[in-house]
Design a protein around this motif. Structure first.
Motif, PDB file in Angstrom:
ATOM      1  N   THR A   1       0.838  -1.195   0.000  1.00 34.52           N
ATOM      2  CA  THR A   1       0.000   0.000   0.000  1.00 34.52           C
ATOM      3  C   THR A   1       0.880   1.254   0.000  1.00 34.52           C
ATOM      4  OG1 THR A   1      -0.085  -0.088   2.416  1.00 34.52           O
ATOM      5  CG2 THR A   1      -1.874  -1.157   1.215  1.00 34.52           C
ATOM      6  N   SER A   2       0.411   2.302  -0.654  1.00 31.59           N
ATOM      7  CA  SER A   2       1.119   3.595  -0.736  1.00 31.59           C
ATOM      8  C   SER A   2       2.519   3.434  -1.336  1.00 31.59           C
ATOM      9  CB  SER A   2       1.222   4.254   0.650  1.00 31.59           C
ATOM     10  OG  SER A   2      -0.037   4.414   1.231  1.00 31.59           O
ATOM     11  N   SER A   3       2.664   2.542  -2.294  1.00 32.73           N
ATOM     12  CA  SER A   3       3.982   2.298  -2.908  1.00 32.73           C
ATOM     13  C   SER A   3       3.852   2.190  -4.417  1.00 32.73           C
ATOM     14  CB  SER A   3       4.609   1.017  -2.334  1.00 32.73           C
ATOM     15  OG  SER A   3       4.777   1.095  -0.953  1.00 32.73           O
ATOM     16  N   SER A   4       3.204   3.170  -5.030  1.00 33.92           N
ATOM     17  CA  SER A   4       3.026   3.141  -6.480  1.00 33.92           C
ATOM     18  C   SER A   4       4.353   3.224  -7.227  1.00 33.92           C
ATOM     19  CB  SER A   4       2.117   4.290  -6.923  1.00 33.92           C
ATOM     20  OG  SER A   4       2.672   5.538  -6.552  1.00 33.92           O
ATOM     21  N   TRP A   5       5.425   3.726  -6.550  1.00 36.44           N
ATOM     22  CA  TRP A   5       6.736   3.835  -7.180  1.00 36.44           C
ATOM     23  C   TRP A   5       7.307   2.466  -7.547  1.00 36.44           C
ATOM     24  CZ3 TRP A   5      10.198   1.236  -4.102  1.00 36.44           C
ATOM     25  CH2 TRP A   5       9.867   1.088  -2.757  1.00 36.44           C
ATOM     26  N   LEU A   6       6.747   1.398  -6.982  1.00 31.30           N
ATOM     27  CA  LEU A   6       7.230   0.057  -7.310  1.00 31.30           C
ATOM     28  C   LEU A   6       6.666  -0.454  -8.635  1.00 31.30           C
ATOM     29  CD1 LEU A   6       7.357  -2.164  -4.080  1.00 31.30           C
ATOM     30  CD2 LEU A   6       9.164  -1.817  -5.770  1.00 31.30           C
ATOM     31  N   ASN A   7       5.640   0.197  -9.153  1.00 32.37           N
ATOM     32  CA  ASN A   7       5.013  -0.239 -10.396  1.00 32.37           C
ATOM     33  C   ASN A   7       5.582   0.575 -11.554  1.00 32.37           C
ATOM     34  OD1 ASN A   7       3.308  -1.117 -12.459  1.00 32.37           O
ATOM     35  ND2 ASN A   7       1.544  -1.241 -11.088  1.00 32.37           N
ATOM     36  N   LEU A   8       6.337  -0.095 -12.437  1.00 34.85           N
ATOM     37  CA  LEU A   8       7.042   0.619 -13.496  1.00 34.85           C
ATOM     38  C   LEU A   8       6.114   1.251 -14.530  1.00 34.85           C
ATOM     39  CD1 LEU A   8      10.168  -1.628 -14.224  1.00 34.85           C
ATOM     40  CD2 LEU A   8      10.136   0.714 -13.383  1.00 34.85           C
ATOM     41  N   VAL A   9       4.865   0.806 -14.613  1.00 38.61           N
ATOM     42  CA  VAL A   9       3.972   1.416 -15.585  1.00 38.61           C
ATOM     43  C   VAL A   9       3.693   2.872 -15.233  1.00 38.61           C
ATOM     44  CG1 VAL A   9       1.753   0.869 -14.504  1.00 38.61           C
ATOM     45  CG2 VAL A   9       1.931   0.914 -16.995  1.00 38.61           C
ATOM     46  N   GLU A  10       3.909   3.252 -13.963  1.00 34.70           N
ATOM     47  CA  GLU A  10       3.743   4.655 -13.577  1.00 34.70           C
ATOM     48  C   GLU A  10       4.735   5.543 -14.328  1.00 34.70           C
ATOM     49  OE1 GLU A  10       1.409   5.843 -11.818  1.00 34.70           O
ATOM     50  OE2 GLU A  10       0.563   4.054 -10.874  1.00 34.70           O
ATOM     51  N   SER A  11       5.908   5.016 -14.659  1.00 36.11           N
ATOM     52  CA  SER A  11       6.874   5.784 -15.442  1.00 36.11           C
ATOM     53  C   SER A  11       6.328   6.062 -16.842  1.00 36.11           C
ATOM     54  CB  SER A  11       8.202   5.026 -15.542  1.00 36.11           C
ATOM     55  OG  SER A  11       8.764   4.829 -14.271  1.00 36.11           O
ATOM     56  N   PHE A  12       5.643   5.083 -17.423  1.00 33.48           N
ATOM     57  CA  PHE A  12       5.032   5.301 -18.735  1.00 33.48           C
ATOM     58  C   PHE A  12       3.910   6.329 -18.640  1.00 33.48           C
ATOM     59  CE2 PHE A  12       1.548   4.301 -21.648  1.00 33.48           C
ATOM     60  CZ  PHE A  12       2.187   4.542 -22.860  1.00 33.48           C
ATOM     61  N   PHE A  13       3.091   6.265 -17.589  1.00 35.42           N
ATOM     62  CA  PHE A  13       2.020   7.257 -17.426  1.00 35.42           C
ATOM     63  C   PHE A  13       2.605   8.667 -17.298  1.00 35.42           C
ATOM     64  CE2 PHE A  13      -0.944   3.874 -15.437  1.00 35.42           C
ATOM     65  CZ  PHE A  13      -1.351   3.493 -16.701  1.00 35.42           C
ATOM     66  N   SER A  14       3.739   8.790 -16.614  1.00 38.51           N
ATOM     67  CA  SER A  14       4.391  10.087 -16.500  1.00 38.51           C
ATOM     68  C   SER A  14       4.831  10.590 -17.872  1.00 38.51           C
ATOM     69  CB  SER A  14       5.594   9.977 -15.559  1.00 38.51           C
ATOM     70  OG  SER A  14       6.313  11.188 -15.510  1.00 38.51           O
ATOM     71  N   LEU A  15       5.369   9.674 -18.683  1.00 42.09           N
ATOM     72  CA  LEU A  15       5.776  10.039 -20.043  1.00 42.09           C
ATOM     73  C   LEU A  15       4.573  10.482 -20.868  1.00 42.09           C
ATOM     74  CD1 LEU A  15       8.369   9.898 -21.910  1.00 42.09           C
ATOM     75  CD2 LEU A  15       7.465   7.702 -22.677  1.00 42.09           C
ATOM     76  N   LEU A  16       3.478   9.770 -20.747  1.00 47.46           N
ATOM     77  CA  LEU A  16       2.259  10.132 -21.474  1.00 47.46           C
ATOM     78  C   LEU A  16       1.769  11.517 -21.073  1.00 47.46           C
ATOM     79  CD1 LEU A  16      -0.237   9.311 -23.248  1.00 47.46           C
ATOM     80  CD2 LEU A  16      -1.224   8.351 -21.154  1.00 47.46           C
ATOM     81  N   SER A  17       1.807  11.818 -19.787  1.00 51.88           N
ATOM     82  CA  SER A  17       1.343  13.126 -19.304  1.00 51.88           C
ATOM     83  C   SER A  17       2.215  14.248 -19.836  1.00 51.88           C
ATOM     84  CB  SER A  17       1.337  13.146 -17.773  1.00 51.88           C
ATOM     85  OG  SER A  17       0.421  12.211 -17.265  1.00 51.88           O
ATOM     86  N   ARG A  18       3.544  14.053 -19.790  1.00 55.07           N
ATOM     87  CA  ARG A  18       4.454  15.121 -20.218  1.00 55.07           C
ATOM     88  C   ARG A  18       4.380  15.367 -21.720  1.00 55.07           C
ATOM     89  NH1 ARG A  18       8.120  12.073 -17.289  1.00 55.07           N
ATOM     90  NH2 ARG A  18       9.326  11.672 -19.181  1.00 55.07           N
TER      91      ARG A  18
END
Length: 369
Positions: A289-306
């Protein structure tokens, strides 16, 4: 065999010196170089052997020998840097320490944090002097970052499990990081966007109109960087099951599938559990819980946002989804693997060290106040 070399002078500390060295090695107001020198002297008294001290602190034998000798010759004064060439200092060590202590332990009246001008007025020095001291000690009162420590009782086990998948993925298996980027808004600006010109950035109004939302369900293959993605207007168990079926069709049948997901309620409903039981090749690994940094797909979502969402203009949800699909196609034309570099032991060690430092500083601040 006789040991060659010059015998080392004995290093014996008084109780007062030992206490002073411990304060220097722990206080945040101490420069890192001075803190390291204090730790070297303390370890030399305890271990004696310079090689053991160097190995424990990660420095060279020469560094240990230098500061051991300097301390023996000049005691505590030997640990401080010698005067450098240039004009004489106008601000002494005591005033520098006051600047640092005030910055770290007090707040200005009527404000949440210090500025250079507020602190300069408080201490009767120039704002330029405050700025130089802050830069020297890496203090940035104007900055703040958010955090959330996981309270998951299985935090350590889950970190080791997921990081193990990243660094040593099983054979004949696919590791997919799965998540949803929900409530993506189709936004249209109130006035036309002004293009970038020489010496002028692109400009847009802060007024916008909303034209609906969509959610992107995505699964990242860490070995290749390929994305399996689809947009849905709703974010329910029904849509998540449809996305799992898409993954099932997209992955060759002979491969096992390891899904890394967060603890969102949709991922743990009874229909999802029944779907997984009927497909034994699927294995689910939940992040703490509260550890979204462990999921690498969040890096892709960040790329999509930028690259697309932050500056995109869409007059309908259909147009937004079309642009997202185009972004996925471009990404999948030349995907790059996502490489995890930190081991589980390094992550846990860094987290432990940071928590220990923070709690120690909080206790010190409470004691001083």
């Amino acid at each position: 065999m006789a040991v060659m070399g010059r015998p080392k002078a004995a290093l014996v500390l008084t109780d007062e010196e030992r206490a002073s060295l411990r304060r220097l090695s722990r206080r945040r107001s101490t420069s890192q170089a001075l803190a390291l020198r204090a730790r070297i002297v303390l370890r030399c008294e305890r271990l004696g052997n310079s090689c053991d001290v160097a190995e424990e602190l990660g420095v060279t034998d020469h560094t240990v020998g230098k500061w051991r000798l300097r301390f023996i010759e000049r005691r505590l004064d030997g640990l401080y840097d010698e005067p450098r060439v240039g004009g004489p200092r106008t601000i002494g060590d005591e005033l520098v320490e006051r600047v640092i202590q005030t910055t770290l332990t007090r707040k200005p009246r009527g404000a949440t944090h210090w500025s250079t001008r507020l602190l300069a007025c408080e201490l009767g020095i120039s704002s330029a002097s405050v700025s130089r001291i802050w830069r020297s000690f890496g203090l940035q009162p104007h900055r703040t970052e958010s955090f959330s420590l996981s309270k998951d009782p299985q935090f350590v086990q889950k970190v080791r499990d997921i990081v193990g998948l990243y660094m040593r993925p099983p054979e004949s298996a696919l590791v997919l990081c799965v998540d949803e980027k929900s409530q993506i808004q189709a936004l249209d600006r109130g006035q036309p966007i002004l293009p970038m010109l020489f010496a002028h950035p692109e400009r847009r109004t802060h007024h916008y109109a909303r034209h609906g939302t969509t959610s992107l369900f995505a699964a990242l293959d860490i070995a290749t960087g390929h994305i399996i993605g689809k947009c849905f207007r709703r974010h329910r168990t029904k849509e998540f099951l449809a996305f799992l079926n898409l993954i099932d069709r997209s992955v060759p049948e002979h491969l096992a599938v390891h899904l890394i997901m967060d603890n969102y309620g949709t991922h743990k409903t009874d229909p999802v559990k029944r779907w997984l039981l009927r497909r034994p090749r699927f294995h689910v690994h939940f992040t703490p819980t509260s550890s979204s940094w462990l999921n690498l797909v969040e890096s892709f979502f960040s790329l999509l946002s930028r690259r697309l969402l932050k500056r995109g203009v869409h007059r309908s949800t259909t147009a937004l989804e079309k642009d997202i699909r185009a972004f996925l196609d471009v990404h999948n034309d030349a995907p790059r693997p996502y490489v995890w570099t930190k081991s589980a032991d390094e992550i846990l060690s860094n987290l432990r060290r940071y928590c220990t430092a923070v709690t120690g500083d909080l206790k010190t601040s409470d004691a001083n106040s």
